[in-house]
Write an enzyme that holds these catalytic residues in place. Structure first.
Site, short mmCIF file in Angstrom:
data_model
loop_
_atom_site.label_atom_id
_atom_site.label_comp_id
_atom_site.label_asym_id
_atom_site.label_seq_id
_atom_site.Cartn_x
_atom_site.Cartn_y
_atom_site.Cartn_z
N LYS A 15 -10.57 -0.87 -3.03
CA LYS A 15 -10.15 -2.21 -2.59
C LYS A 15 -11.30 -2.91 -1.89
O LYS A 15 -12.07 -2.28 -1.15
CB LYS A 15 -8.94 -2.06 -1.66
CG LYS A 15 -8.25 -3.36 -1.29
CD LYS A 15 -6.97 -3.10 -0.48
CE LYS A 15 -6.25 -4.37 -0.11
NZ LYS A 15 -4.99 -4.10 0.63
N SER B 56 -0.88 -6.37 -1.21
CA SER B 56 -2.17 -6.98 -1.42
C SER B 56 -3.14 -6.16 -2.26
O SER B 56 -4.09 -6.70 -2.82
CB SER B 56 -2.83 -7.28 -0.07
OG SER B 56 -3.07 -6.10 0.66
N SER C 179 1.33 -2.87 1.30
CA SER C 179 0.32 -3.25 0.30
C SER C 179 -0.18 -2.15 -0.62
O SER C 179 -0.88 -2.44 -1.58
CB SER C 179 -0.90 -3.88 0.99
OG SER C 179 -0.60 -5.21 1.27
N1 GLN Z 1 2.90 -8.28 2.05
C1 GLN Z 1 2.66 -7.95 3.42
C2 GLN Z 1 1.99 -9.10 4.13
O1 GLN Z 1 1.69 -10.06 3.50
C3 GLN Z 1 1.89 -6.68 3.53
C4 GLN Z 1 0.43 -6.82 3.45
C5 GLN Z 1 -0.30 -5.53 3.59
O2 GLN Z 1 0.31 -4.46 3.64
N2 GLN Z 1 -1.60 -5.63 3.73
O3 GLN Z 1 1.77 -9.04 5.31
#
Ligand code: GLN
Length: 495
Positions: free
Chosen positions: A95, A170, A194
């Site tokens: 990532k 994400s 994410s």
């Molecule tokens: N979808 C969640 C957010 O937007 C989780 C994001 C993540 O785990 N980095 O905060």
């Protein structure tokens, strides 16, 4: 030789390289070819590295060394595996918020477009020691804020199972890289889901370890009290192998824990006992297919001889609102370092203060700005008590609820997401609709509990099969139970 990537696993690749069926270069070339072929459409990778084959050659040299030295001398298989790291020569996708020294790490943001990492994240250092091959850096929501990669400054990642749908987020790029056979394993970060949500959208296994299990040194911080790095794999066994390679206490991250920090004790005599918070699985937001799939999965567990109990998590409905106060508060503080002076983009304004406005105004996308504003607000004097402190109190109560539930059960199961992968653009108009995606996943981050998503079936939509995922949550420090239950559910060998 032609390598069949669709059925490849880390275990298989490891055996094949050990037996000399193919080399690390053969394997890297196969993944590289597929990655280059699929990426223009899928956009899983922001960059495919140009030194992949060189890296694989180094891996082959190590393999040759291992084979020549103790490996050749040893007669026992055990000795061989000890000398031959499990991940030697395994192609990885990383990532874009995890630092690899000398390479660009942009967190899919314009503000860090050309930023080159000056050191290795601890997890990368560990993977390098194992001798992995990095295929490239993967797309994500900017600074990991989102659930669809639609907040990336570099375009959306499409779901390889259905390209008009999102790959999740994400860490959508890492998941799609695996799902399109552009890598054999991947790392993501999970602050509120994410890793687990994209794993579920792509038919993969994704693990968010116990808070503190994996060093955060070298991952760009989003919500420091929630963030964990974790693996994506095609099987539970693969995810476990990567997890074992990256975990451990680290002097560079004071929140890391040792193996002795927690000593989880099971209540199940024969098998772990499963708990289901039925009361939380109602409401129109949850797709029928998801609920039907959950019931099928529970039936499967029942057939396997598991005891299943209904549990209560009385305050769980407050988890999402608490997360969306605590997380932006931490985001606003963490992202303040991107001021155009120390890293990345710099835009000149009329004076010093104006430089900040120009740089941050242009460098950050809409969602990043929204969360910085929200976070600054909830931390501001006069509101701090009402929002931030209260959310933290809720967080503690929810943690107590889970600890209480774990007096009776060993693993708590929910769907990973309320529905399968949604259409690109479907949820971008209303941020709250997007935030509801995280309803089942944020609790593990708020409580620090380990949680894993495993593939549990499919939902037929528009003539295509969209993967569904089952989330398993265990006690602090009890990844072992997750792996055991996950493997049994998937029909994998338990070691
Ligand atoms: N979808 C969640 C957010 O937007 C989780 C994001 C993540 O785990 N980095 O905060």
């Amino acid at each position: 030789m032609k390598i069949d990537l669709s059925s490849m696993t880390i275990t298989k690749a490891h055996e094949a390289m050990k037996n000399g069926d193919f080399t690390a270069v053969d394997l890297a070339q196969a993944y590289l070819d597929e990655a280059k072929k699929r990426n223009p459409e899928i956009n899983a990778y922001l960059e495919i590295y140009d030194d992949v084959i060189e890296q694989a050659k180094v891996a082959d040299e190590k393999i040759a060394e291992v084979k020549k030295s103790s490996y050749a001398k040893a007669s026992k298989d055990k000795q061989r595996s000890k000398d031959f790291p499990m991940l030697l020569g395994i192609p990885f996708a990383i990532k874009d918020n995890i630092l690899i020294k000398g390479r660009i790490a942009s967190s899919a943001s314009k503000i860090l477009e050309n930023y080159r990492a000056t050191y290795d994240a601890t997890v990368i250092e560990k993977l390098k020691k194992e001798g992995v091959v990095f295929i490239g850096r993967t797309n994500m929501d900017e600074f990991a804020m989102g659930g669809s990669t639609e907040n990336s400054a570099y375009g959306v990642t499409k779901n390889p199972h259905h390209t008009s749908r999102v790959a999740g987020g994400s860490s959508g790029g890492s998941a799609a890289a695996l799902a399109m056979d552009g890598a054999l394993a991947a790392l993501g970060s999970d602050t509120g889901g994410s890793i687990r949500q994209p794993a579920s959208f792509n038919g993969l296994v994704g693990l968010k370890p116990t808070y503190g299990r994996v060093s955060r040194s070298g991952v760009m911080s989003m919500g420091s009290s929630l963030d964990q790095i974790g693996p994506f794999g095609k099987t539970v066994t693969d995810a476990e192998i990567v997890y074992n390679a990256i975990k451990g206490q680290d002097a560079l991250d004071g929140t890391t824990i040792s193996d002795a920090t927690y000593s989880p004790k099971r209540v199940g005599q024969q098998k772990p006992v499963i708990g289901i918070p039925r009361h939380f699985l109602t409401g129109d937001g949850i797709a029928k297919d998801v609920l039907a799939n959950l019931d099928e999965s529970l039936e499967h567990f029942y057939q396997l001889g598991y005891e299943i109990k209904e549990i209560k998590l009385p305050n769980i409905s407050h988890a999402l609102p608490a997360y969306y106060v605590i997380m932006p508060a931490e985001v606003s503080s963490n992202l303040s370092r991107f001021d155009g002076v120390k890293y990345g983009l710099h835009k000149d304004g009329v004076d010093g203060i104006d430089d900040y406005f120009e740089t941050r105004g242009r460098g950050f996308g809409k969602e990043a700005r929204r969360r910085i504003l929200l976070g600054t607000y909830v931390l501001s004097s006069g509101y701090y008590e009402a929002y931030y402190n209260r959310a933290n109190a809720v967080r503690r109560i929810i943690t107590q609820d889970f600890l209480k539930a774990f007096e009776d059960v060993d693993v708590i199961i929910t769907p990973t997401t309320p529905a399968p992968a949604f259409k690109i653009g479907e949820k971008t108009a209303d941020p709250v609709v997007m935030y509801l995606e995280d309803i089942f996943t944020v609790t593990a981050n708020l409580t620090g509990l380990p949680a894993m998503s495993v593939p549990s079936g499919f939902s037929e939509i528009e003539g295509k099969k969209l993967p569904l995922g089952l989330q398993m949550i265990a006690r602090h420090g009890d990844e072992k139970t997750l792996f055991e239950v996950g493997k049994e559910f998937q029909g994998e060998m338990i070691n």
